[in-house]
Design a protein around this motif. Sequence first.
Motif, PDB file in Angstrom:
ATOM      1  N   LYS A 213      11.982 -12.143  11.529  1.00  0.00           N
ATOM      2  CA  LYS A 213      11.439 -12.141  12.889  1.00  0.00           C
ATOM      3  C   LYS A 213       9.973 -11.730  12.917  1.00  0.00           C
ATOM      4  CE  LYS A 213      15.752 -11.340  15.414  1.00  0.00           C
ATOM      5  NZ  LYS A 213      16.433 -10.486  16.428  1.00  0.00           N
ATOM      6  N   ASN A 214       9.422 -11.402  11.773  1.00  0.00           N
ATOM      7  CA  ASN A 214       8.021 -11.015  11.695  1.00  0.00           C
ATOM      8  C   ASN A 214       7.165 -12.202  11.257  1.00  0.00           C
ATOM      9  OD1 ASN A 214       8.755  -8.327  12.284  1.00  0.00           O
ATOM     10  ND2 ASN A 214       9.119  -7.908  10.122  1.00  0.00           N
ATOM     11  N   VAL A 215       5.897 -12.166  11.646  1.00  0.00           N
ATOM     12  CA  VAL A 215       4.942 -13.163  11.179  1.00  0.00           C
ATOM     13  C   VAL A 215       3.788 -12.434  10.500  1.00  0.00           C
ATOM     14  CG1 VAL A 215       5.505 -14.943  12.867  1.00  0.00           C
ATOM     15  CG2 VAL A 215       3.792 -13.231  13.429  1.00  0.00           C
ATOM     16  N   VAL A 216       3.212 -13.094   9.500  1.00  0.00           N
ATOM     17  CA  VAL A 216       2.132 -12.498   8.718  1.00  0.00           C
ATOM     18  C   VAL A 216       0.903 -13.388   8.829  1.00  0.00           C
ATOM     19  CG1 VAL A 216       1.400 -11.697   6.429  1.00  0.00           C
ATOM     20  CG2 VAL A 216       3.806 -11.482   7.134  1.00  0.00           C
ATOM     21  N   LEU A 217      -0.235 -12.768   9.072  1.00  0.00           N
ATOM     22  CA  LEU A 217      -1.517 -13.473   9.145  1.00  0.00           C
ATOM     23  C   LEU A 217      -2.452 -12.877   8.104  1.00  0.00           C
ATOM     24  CD1 LEU A 217      -3.485 -15.441  10.633  1.00  0.00           C
ATOM     25  CD2 LEU A 217      -4.140 -13.480  12.045  1.00  0.00           C
ATOM     26  N   GLU A 218      -2.890 -13.701   7.154  1.00  0.00           N
ATOM     27  CA  GLU A 218      -3.818 -13.240   6.126  1.00  0.00           C
ATOM     28  C   GLU A 218      -5.235 -13.250   6.685  1.00  0.00           C
ATOM     29  OE1 GLU A 218      -3.575 -14.200   1.631  1.00  0.00           O
ATOM     30  OE2 GLU A 218      -5.080 -15.577   2.446  1.00  0.00           O
ATOM     31  N   VAL A 219      -5.933 -12.127   6.562  1.00  0.00           N
ATOM     32  CA  VAL A 219      -7.284 -11.979   7.104  1.00  0.00           C
ATOM     33  C   VAL A 219      -8.260 -11.680   5.969  1.00  0.00           C
ATOM     34  CG1 VAL A 219      -8.767 -10.666   8.666  1.00  0.00           C
ATOM     35  CG2 VAL A 219      -6.416 -11.161   9.323  1.00  0.00           C
ATOM     36  N   PRO A 220      -9.155 -12.591   5.647  1.00  0.00           N
ATOM     37  CA  PRO A 220     -10.149 -12.335   4.598  1.00  0.00           C
ATOM     38  C   PRO A 220     -11.194 -11.310   5.070  1.00  0.00           C
ATOM     39  CG  PRO A 220      -9.877 -14.695   5.013  1.00  0.00           C
ATOM     40  CD  PRO A 220      -9.243 -13.978   6.143  1.00  0.00           C
ATOM     41  N   LEU A 221     -11.618 -10.422   4.160  1.00  0.00           N
ATOM     42  CA  LEU A 221     -12.649  -9.427   4.436  1.00  0.00           C
ATOM     43  C   LEU A 221     -13.712  -9.479   3.347  1.00  0.00           C
ATOM     44  CD1 LEU A 221     -10.465  -6.294   5.334  1.00  0.00           C
ATOM     45  CD2 LEU A 221     -11.566  -7.862   6.951  1.00  0.00           C
ATOM     46  N   PRO A 248     -12.132   2.038   7.193  1.00  0.00           N
ATOM     47  CA  PRO A 248     -12.928   2.063   5.953  1.00  0.00           C
ATOM     48  C   PRO A 248     -12.038   2.273   4.723  1.00  0.00           C
ATOM     49  CG  PRO A 248     -13.908   3.455   7.650  1.00  0.00           C
ATOM     50  CD  PRO A 248     -12.552   3.075   8.147  1.00  0.00           C
ATOM     51  N   GLY A 249     -12.436   1.652   3.630  1.00  0.00           N
ATOM     52  CA  GLY A 249     -11.688   1.818   2.385  1.00  0.00           C
ATOM     53  C   GLY A 249     -10.407   1.014   2.326  1.00  0.00           C
ATOM     54  N   THR A 250     -10.340  -0.083   3.048  1.00  0.00           N
ATOM     55  CA  THR A 250      -9.134  -0.923   3.042  1.00  0.00           C
ATOM     56  C   THR A 250      -9.088  -1.790   1.786  1.00  0.00           C
ATOM     57  OG1 THR A 250      -9.023  -1.008   5.452  1.00  0.00           O
ATOM     58  CG2 THR A 250      -7.932  -2.784   4.252  1.00  0.00           C
ATOM     59  N   SER A 251      -7.922  -1.841   1.146  1.00  0.00           N
ATOM     60  CA  SER A 251      -7.737  -2.638  -0.071  1.00  0.00           C
ATOM     61  C   SER A 251      -7.055  -3.956   0.259  1.00  0.00           C
ATOM     62  CB  SER A 251      -6.894  -1.869  -1.093  1.00  0.00           C
ATOM     63  OG  SER A 251      -7.508  -0.652  -1.458  1.00  0.00           O
ATOM     64  N   SER A 252      -7.160  -4.918  -0.669  1.00  0.00           N
ATOM     65  CA  SER A 252      -6.443  -6.190  -0.511  1.00  0.00           C
ATOM     66  C   SER A 252      -4.945  -5.930  -0.457  1.00  0.00           C
ATOM     67  CB  SER A 252      -6.753  -7.126  -1.675  1.00  0.00           C
ATOM     68  OG  SER A 252      -7.950  -7.821  -1.472  1.00  0.00           O
ATOM     69  N   GLY A 253      -4.260  -6.650   0.415  1.00  0.00           N
ATOM     70  CA  GLY A 253      -2.818  -6.494   0.539  1.00  0.00           C
ATOM     71  C   GLY A 253      -2.395  -5.456   1.557  1.00  0.00           C
ATOM     72  N   THR A 254      -3.345  -4.703   2.109  1.00  0.00           N
ATOM     73  CA  THR A 254      -3.012  -3.729   3.151  1.00  0.00           C
ATOM     74  C   THR A 254      -2.506  -4.459   4.392  1.00  0.00           C
ATOM     75  OG1 THR A 254      -4.671  -2.157   2.378  1.00  0.00           O
ATOM     76  CG2 THR A 254      -3.922  -1.917   4.648  1.00  0.00           C
ATOM     77  N   ARG A 255      -1.447  -3.921   4.996  1.00  0.00           N
ATOM     78  CA  ARG A 255      -0.883  -4.541   6.193  1.00  0.00           C
ATOM     79  C   ARG A 255      -1.057  -3.625   7.401  1.00  0.00           C
ATOM     80  NH1 ARG A 255       4.676  -8.008   5.244  1.00  0.00           N
ATOM     81  NH2 ARG A 255       3.776  -9.567   3.834  1.00  0.00           N
ATOM     82  N   LEU A 256      -1.523  -4.224   8.489  1.00  0.00           N
ATOM     83  CA  LEU A 256      -1.642  -3.538   9.765  1.00  0.00           C
ATOM     84  C   LEU A 256      -0.688  -4.219  10.746  1.00  0.00           C
ATOM     85  CD1 LEU A 256      -5.546  -3.388   9.887  1.00  0.00           C
ATOM     86  CD2 LEU A 256      -3.990  -1.636   9.035  1.00  0.00           C
ATOM     87  N   TYR A 269       2.014  -8.943  11.399  1.00  0.00           N
ATOM     88  CA  TYR A 269       1.306  -8.139  10.411  1.00  0.00           C
ATOM     89  C   TYR A 269      -0.006  -8.812  10.021  1.00  0.00           C
ATOM     90  CZ  TYR A 269       5.362  -5.125   9.791  1.00  0.00           C
ATOM     91  OH  TYR A 269       6.379  -4.231  10.003  1.00  0.00           O
ATOM     92  N   ILE A 270      -1.047  -8.004   9.971  1.00  0.00           N
ATOM     93  CA  ILE A 270      -2.347  -8.444   9.471  1.00  0.00           C
ATOM     94  C   ILE A 270      -2.424  -8.038   8.010  1.00  0.00           C
ATOM     95  CG2 ILE A 270      -4.832  -8.303   9.762  1.00  0.00           C
ATOM     96  CD1 ILE A 270      -3.257  -9.462  12.163  1.00  0.00           C
ATOM     97  N   GLU A 271      -2.500  -9.005   7.117  1.00  0.00           N
ATOM     98  CA  GLU A 271      -2.558  -8.720   5.678  1.00  0.00           C
ATOM     99  C   GLU A 271      -3.968  -9.013   5.175  1.00  0.00           C
ATOM    100  OE1 GLU A 271       0.849  -9.558   2.840  1.00  0.00           O
ATOM    101  OE2 GLU A 271      -0.590 -11.115   2.264  1.00  0.00           O
ATOM    102  N   THR A 272      -4.644  -7.999   4.675  1.00  0.00           N
ATOM    103  CA  THR A 272      -6.047  -8.146   4.298  1.00  0.00           C
ATOM    104  C   THR A 272      -6.192  -8.756   2.903  1.00  0.00           C
ATOM    105  OG1 THR A 272      -6.125  -5.890   3.410  1.00  0.00           O
ATOM    106  CG2 THR A 272      -6.737  -6.193   5.723  1.00  0.00           C
ATOM    107  N   LYS A 273      -7.252  -9.519   2.753  1.00  0.00           N
ATOM    108  CA  LYS A 273      -7.588 -10.126   1.465  1.00  0.00           C
ATOM    109  C   LYS A 273      -9.097 -10.013   1.280  1.00  0.00           C
ATOM    110  CE  LYS A 273      -7.596 -14.505  -1.061  1.00  0.00           C
ATOM    111  NZ  LYS A 273      -7.263 -15.961  -0.996  1.00  0.00           N
ATOM    112  N   ILE A 274      -9.510  -9.257   0.274  1.00  0.00           N
ATOM    113  CA  ILE A 274     -10.943  -9.018   0.049  1.00  0.00           C
ATOM    114  C   ILE A 274     -11.532 -10.158  -0.770  1.00  0.00           C
ATOM    115  CG2 ILE A 274     -12.652  -7.450  -0.950  1.00  0.00           C
ATOM    116  CD1 ILE A 274     -10.686  -5.171  -0.440  1.00  0.00           C
TER     117      ILE A 274
END
Length: 304
Positions: A213-221, A248-256, A269-274
Amino acid sequence: MPRDHYEVLGVKRDASEDEIKRAYRKLARQYHPDRNPGDKQAETKFKEVQEAYDVLSDKEKRAQYDHFGAAGPRGFRESRGGPGGFEFPWGAGPGGPQEMDPETADFLRQFLHGGGGVFDMGSVMGQQGPRRGRGRRARPAEEAEAEVTIPFTTAALGGNVPLQIEGRELSVKVPPGVEEGQALRLQGQAPGGGDLRLRLHIQPHPFFRREGKNVVLEVPLSVAEAILGTTVDVPTLDGARLSVKIPPGTSSGTRLRLRGRGIAGGDQYIETKIVVPAAKDERSRQLMEEFAGLHPQDPRAGLW
């Protein structure tokens, strides 16, 4: 006449699965309705891209498309003229679709209009002769099954899907949160008055992916954004855009998490990608070396 699926995606006919996926993602982002509000031409192109990817990303559908074209193995239709009475959209010469001989046409007419018998495509394609006499088995058309591909957002949020059955147009209500392969039962809508089981397939989304039931959005940083922190605007399933603070200090793969922005009460979920740039000059390299000296770290400590 529908455009060739390979032409729509801009790939060669021997393109790999990865090449097809990359082409689809690029075009889906370009023509997505969220990026082109009110643009009917972009909406049409987006639908063409979705349809092309739905076929070419599935091995069986792609093989069928390569062999038969857009019509598919059931692409025959009854002709209004000619001695055969039926014509096929594949294998046509300069004069148009090929017509069948009267004997074969009569055989098909019995099967197609005479009580729901089994139709063997091998007899049409020359793989084996038509089944006659005892080889013909009639079965009651009490229940039938059909397949339909629906948009990702319709599966997630629910909505109406247009459907044609024997020339009749229906509007099928899809409840929120349906899953791949799930079937809906339409009472009395099958040929002959039986029930129709409508099996659902879900188109992939250009930037959302589903986890229950969750959705994930990859967000490049950028590296600077990950180190210093930033605020980014992100889309949601319902078309809204939200501002999300990246600490600050967010790593790749961190989920918000965005509560309640998923499917049927789930979360987004916002999944970060550096995205790391290459050091293009000596000064940039010196700055990175200075930064590394001021902030020493061993990211692999304790892993192995």
